[in-house]
Design a protein around this motif. Sequence first.
Motif, short mmCIF file in Angstrom:
data_model
loop_
_atom_site.label_atom_id
_atom_site.label_comp_id
_atom_site.label_asym_id
_atom_site.label_seq_id
_atom_site.Cartn_x
_atom_site.Cartn_y
_atom_site.Cartn_z
N LYS A 132 0.86 -1.12 -0.06
CA LYS A 132 -0.09 0.09 -0.02
C LYS A 132 1.02 1.27 -0.18
N SER A 133 1.97 1.26 0.94
CA SER A 133 2.70 2.36 1.09
C SER A 133 3.44 2.53 -0.29
N THR A 134 4.14 1.66 -0.98
CA THR A 134 4.82 1.65 -1.91
C THR A 134 3.88 2.09 -3.03
N LEU A 135 2.84 1.86 -3.14
CA LEU A 135 1.84 2.39 -4.27
C LEU A 135 1.65 3.82 -4.01
N LEU A 136 1.50 4.28 -2.74
CA LEU A 136 1.34 5.73 -2.48
C LEU A 136 2.69 6.65 -2.99
N TYR A 137 3.94 5.73 -2.63
CA TYR A 137 5.19 6.41 -3.01
C TYR A 137 5.52 6.68 -4.44
N ILE A 138 5.00 5.49 -5.02
CA ILE A 138 5.13 5.75 -6.45
C ILE A 138 4.30 6.71 -7.01
N VAL A 139 3.01 6.98 -6.55
CA VAL A 139 2.40 8.20 -6.98
C VAL A 139 2.78 9.42 -6.48
#
Length: 278
Positions: free
Chosen positions: A68-75
Amino acid sequence: MKVATLRSDAQTMQETARAPAQAMIEIDHVSQRFETSGRQSHLALSDISLSVEEGAFVSILGPSGCGKSTLLYIVGGFVKPTEGVAKVKGHAITGPGPDRGPVFQEFALFPWKTVLGNVMYGLLQQGVKKSEADARGRKLLEMVGLKGYEKFYPKELSGGMKQRVAIARTLAYDPAVLLMDEPFGALDAHTRTRLQNDLLDIWDRQRKTVLFVTHSVEEAVYLSDKVVVMSRSPGRIKEVIDIDLPRPRKRADLLQNARFQKHIVDIEKMIDDRPEDM
Ligand SMILES: Nc1ncnc2c1ncn2[C@@H]1O[C@H](COP(=O)(O)OP(=O)(O)OP(=O)(O)O)[C@@H](O)[C@H]1O
């Protein structure tokens, strides 16, 4: 792979009256593999595709470590995906930018700056005049319920107050997208409810696009137009659920609402179901 178009009914009506809706965030076949020193490389996200429309409030739920955090960090532009592309307003994300405002616990407040100094910091960095940054900072602190605390230092604040400052600091430069990674996770239940309500008020007024990571199914259902449920490592999108509850929402009313309860039960089952998937 699931491609979800994220839209609320209220938004649909507003957008029909205004310009046609556009995707604010597009995540297109994104995978993320981390190379780590002590173990083999780790596939954190696998083939994620998601489209989030302008003004939508979207929460991401899933077991710990599902990405989840990784996805946010990508965005946010802090992590470059190993495969696929993430876009904001149609442009490939190549790094952080003022159009996306992160509210991450890792981005702590500056302890040596006052509350107002923390909120003004980003504005001054952007070249906004001191008098204007001061005025905007004060207005935002009032909006998040911290009028009178301008001269306090972070160590003099409660956890909930610190989170309010962090939100004001991000809102200060008026990003189109708010990226919130468990912003209320460390708060007591009462403070958490108050901040959820304040966030909904701000969102009602400003209609920013929000990507919100949480571990609380109830929080996700209460706040969101859509809930994205992710499966266990490697993180994939398991389901995207429309939250068809009217707005503005009042928590006390929703607690009596059968549809609210059903969403919670359904999503909890989805997370508990078939543990081999999660
Ligand atoms: N920089 C990194 N280097 C190596 N591995 C990483 C890195 N960042 C994340 N990971 C790994 O990627 C996986 C996903 O991590 P992530 O923090 O995105 O999960 P999460 O769903 O947000 O977890 P939680 O709910 O516990 O916060 C984890 O296995 C984590 O160890």
